[in-house]
Motif scaffolding. Structure first.
Motif, PDB file in Angstrom:
ATOM      1  N   SER A 119       0.442  -4.611  20.206  1.00 41.77           N
ATOM      2  CA  SER A 119       1.053  -3.667  19.271  1.00 41.77           C
ATOM      3  C   SER A 119       2.447  -3.328  19.761  1.00 41.77           C
ATOM      4  CB  SER A 119       0.227  -2.380  19.177  1.00 41.77           C
ATOM      5  OG  SER A 119      -1.072  -2.643  18.708  1.00 41.77           O
ATOM      6  N   LYS A 179       5.585  -0.188  19.137  1.00 41.80           N
ATOM      7  CA  LYS A 179       5.939   1.088  18.512  1.00 41.80           C
ATOM      8  C   LYS A 179       7.447   1.261  18.645  1.00 41.80           C
ATOM      9  CE  LYS A 179       4.308   5.869  18.179  1.00 41.80           C
ATOM     10  NZ  LYS A 179       3.323   6.853  18.690  1.00 41.80           N
ATOM     11  N   ILE A 182       8.094   7.074   4.767  1.00 44.03           N
ATOM     12  CA  ILE A 182       7.355   8.265   5.113  1.00 44.03           C
ATOM     13  C   ILE A 182       8.220   9.485   4.877  1.00 44.03           C
ATOM     14  CG2 ILE A 182       7.988   8.012   7.567  1.00 44.03           C
ATOM     15  CD1 ILE A 182       5.264   9.382   8.212  1.00 44.03           C
ATOM     16  N   SER A 187       3.063   9.040   3.101  1.00 49.75           N
ATOM     17  CA  SER A 187       3.710   7.738   3.257  1.00 49.75           C
ATOM     18  C   SER A 187       3.236   6.749   2.207  1.00 49.75           C
ATOM     19  CB  SER A 187       3.441   7.184   4.658  1.00 49.75           C
ATOM     20  OG  SER A 187       2.050   6.995   4.859  1.00 49.75           O
ATOM     21  N   HIS A 241       3.066   2.393   1.893  1.00 50.64           N
ATOM     22  CA  HIS A 241       3.209   1.183   2.674  1.00 50.64           C
ATOM     23  C   HIS A 241       3.186  -0.040   1.766  1.00 50.64           C
ATOM     24  CE1 HIS A 241       1.364   4.186   5.348  1.00 50.64           C
ATOM     25  NE2 HIS A 241       2.082   3.618   6.294  1.00 50.64           N
ATOM     26  N   ARG A 267      -0.385  -2.885   5.017  1.00 50.50           N
ATOM     27  CA  ARG A 267      -1.148  -1.645   4.904  1.00 50.50           C
ATOM     28  C   ARG A 267      -2.179  -1.473   6.013  1.00 50.50           C
ATOM     29  NH1 ARG A 267      -1.571  -0.282  -1.104  1.00 50.50           N
ATOM     30  NH2 ARG A 267       0.636  -0.137  -0.671  1.00 50.50           N
ATOM     31  N   ASP A 268      -2.780  -2.558   6.441  1.00 48.65           N
ATOM     32  CA  ASP A 268      -3.853  -2.447   7.437  1.00 48.65           C
ATOM     33  C   ASP A 268      -3.344  -2.456   8.873  1.00 48.65           C
ATOM     34  OD1 ASP A 268      -5.970  -4.610   5.442  1.00 48.65           O
ATOM     35  OD2 ASP A 268      -5.695  -2.433   5.388  1.00 48.65           O
ATOM     36  N   ARG A 269      -2.080  -2.748   9.062  1.00 53.27           N
ATOM     37  CA  ARG A 269      -1.571  -2.954  10.423  1.00 53.27           C
ATOM     38  C   ARG A 269      -0.477  -1.978  10.843  1.00 53.27           C
ATOM     39  NH1 ARG A 269       1.006  -7.623  12.253  1.00 53.27           N
ATOM     40  NH2 ARG A 269       1.887  -8.119  10.190  1.00 53.27           N
ATOM     41  N   THR A 291       1.402   1.890  11.085  1.00 53.99           N
ATOM     42  CA  THR A 291       1.293   3.346  11.044  1.00 53.99           C
ATOM     43  C   THR A 291       2.686   3.932  11.193  1.00 53.99           C
ATOM     44  OG1 THR A 291      -0.930   3.331  12.021  1.00 53.99           O
ATOM     45  CG2 THR A 291       0.309   5.395  12.105  1.00 53.99           C
ATOM     46  N   THR A 341       4.869   7.493  11.459  1.00 59.31           N
ATOM     47  CA  THR A 341       4.751   8.917  11.777  1.00 59.31           C
ATOM     48  C   THR A 341       6.137   9.511  11.984  1.00 59.31           C
ATOM     49  OG1 THR A 341       4.520   8.406  14.132  1.00 59.31           O
ATOM     50  CG2 THR A 341       2.478   8.674  12.868  1.00 59.31           C
ATOM     51  N   GLU A 389       4.533   1.914  14.144  1.00 66.17           N
ATOM     52  CA  GLU A 389       3.691   1.101  15.009  1.00 66.17           C
ATOM     53  C   GLU A 389       3.099  -0.037  14.202  1.00 66.17           C
ATOM     54  OE1 GLU A 389       0.025   2.828  16.488  1.00 66.17           O
ATOM     55  OE2 GLU A 389       0.193   1.656  18.345  1.00 66.17           O
ATOM     56  N   ARG A 430       0.480  -3.320  14.550  1.00 74.39           N
ATOM     57  CA  ARG A 430      -0.606  -3.822  15.392  1.00 74.39           C
ATOM     58  C   ARG A 430      -0.902  -5.296  15.113  1.00 74.39           C
ATOM     59  NH1 ARG A 430      -1.699   1.076  13.323  1.00 74.39           N
ATOM     60  NH2 ARG A 430      -2.830   0.221  11.542  1.00 74.39           N
TER      61      ARG A 430
END
Lengths: 107, 119
Positions: free
Chosen positions: B17, B19, B51, B58, B60, B65-67, B69, B71, B82, B84
């Motif tokens: 991952s 960030k 976001i 947020s 996406h 969408r699944d990978r 994040t 913030t 982030e 992943r």
């Protein structure tokens, strides 16, 4: 939603460059244009079809109607050589969509 | 003046991952949102998501969408993205950028963060 741009446009210094962005009924959307010089971050040059941010020369203008939006650069200078991207918001998918980009070469 | 300053280049192995941070200054962070856009080598711009710095809401891109994040930390005026399960296809320059709303034009961009995924 797909935005289609020509791969490249060439123009002589002092002439006018027109960069088009095609999309289904794009005239019903707000189109934004970004300039990206090599190795740099993009810069907005036109927003909401035809508005210029402060600091962008009046040589840059935009229009949008039907299925085509156009970025026009008058009196082209060597410093205008860059990639140009159009962009819209697709409310059907809630996605921001970019065109593939057009490379402007000043010959 | 408005500035978005991103974290430095990253080298990651497949499956890891990453960030990326984006520190804003020169405006009221909570009054705007942050977009993330990436650009693979020699390719065009690809929207990843947006976001709201105020609410944390947020949107996406379906592709991520699944990978991904996204913030924000309003106390430090910093946004984070982030990603992943990295693959070599994720090798790209990642830009953060300011946009008032998810649909609004992007008026300021960060300098970009190169993420290289290689074994």
């Amino acid at each position: 939603y797909v935005l289609t741009q020509s791969f490249s446009v060439s123009v002589a210094p002092g002439q006018t460059a027109r960069i088009t962005c095609g999309g289904n009924n794009i005239g019903s959307k707000s189109v934004h244009w970004y300039q990206q010089r090599p190795g740099q971050a993009p810069v907005m040059v036109i927003f909401d079809d035809s508005d210029r941010p402060s600091g962008i020369p009046e040589r840059f203008s935009g229009s949008n109607s039907g299925n085509t939006a156009t970025l026009t650069i008058s009196r082209v200078e060597a410093g205008d050589e860059a990639d140009y991207y159009c962009q819209v918001w697709d409310s059907t998918t809630d996605h921001r969509v970019f065109g593939g980009g057009t490379k402007l070469t000043v010959v | 003046q408005v500035q978005l300053v991103q974290s430095g280049a990253e080298l990651k192995k497949p499956g890891a991952s990453v960030k990326v941070s984006c520190k804003a200054s020169g405006y009221t962070f909570g009054n705007n949102g942050v977009c993330w856009v990436r650009q693979a080598p020699g390719q065009g711009l690809e929207w990843m998501g947006w976001i709201s710095a105020y609410s944390g809401n947020s949107k996406h891109a379906q592709k991520f969408r699944d990978r991904v994040t996204m913030t924000t930390d309003t106390s430090t005026y910093t946004a984070y993205m982030e990603l992943r399960s990295l693959t070599s296809d994720d090798t790209a320059v990642y830009f953060c950028a300011r946009a008032g709303g998810e649909w609004e034009p992007i008026d300021y961009w960060g300098q970009g963060t190169l993420v290289t995924v290689s074994s």
